[in-house]
Design a protein around this motif. Sequence first.
Motif: not given
Length: 178
Positions: A93-119
Motif C-alpha cells: 500500500p505505501e508503495e502504491i501511494m508513492g507511485l501515485r505521487k510519481g516516485a518509487a523510492s523503493f526501486n531505482p529502476k521503477l523510480d526512473a520510470l515513474a518520474k519520466l511517466v509523470k513528466s
Amino acid sequence: MKAIQVPTYEEVGEPNKAIFDQLKKGLSFVPNLYATFAHSETALGTYLALQNAKSSLSSKDREVINLVVSQVNDCEYCLAAHTALGKMVGFAPEEIMGLRKGAASFNPKLDALAKLVKSITVERGHPNQALVQAFFDVGWTEANLVDAIVVIGDKIISNYLHGTTKVPVDFPAAPALV
C-alpha cells in the motif's frame, strides 16, 4: 445535460456480448468502465486489444504507469481499479501511494520510470530530457520507452472516458493521497 448510462448486456451488440462473456469468465464481472466502451460496437474490442497487446514491459511496470497517469489525470475510477491491481502484482500500500505521487523510492529502476511517466503526462508529451536520460541510465531501453508511451496512451483513453462519463466506480475507492 444527458447522463451517460452503463449499458447492460441486453443493450449491446453481439461483438460486445461476446467480450462481456469473456470478461465475466475472467473477472467474474464486467467493470463499468469497460461496459461504457461498449456504447460503440468497436471501441471495447479495440481498447482491450491495446491494453492486452504484447509489450517489453512487465505487468508490474505497466501498473506503475497506470497509477502515475491516473493520478495526474485525477481519475477516481482508474485509481480505484489500479490500486487493486497494484496490490495483485505485489506492490505494498505505501508503495502504491508513492507511485501515485510519481516516485518509487523503493526501486531505482521503477523510480526512473515513474518520474519520466509523470513528466510525459504532465507536460503532454514533452518531458524533461534529464528524466529521459535517467530512464536510460538505469537500464531501460528504447523499446521500453516506446511501450511506456503506448501504456500512457492506453491509460489516458480510459481516464478521459471516465472523466467525461462519470460512470459509477465499481472497485473499492483508492485512499486519498497524504
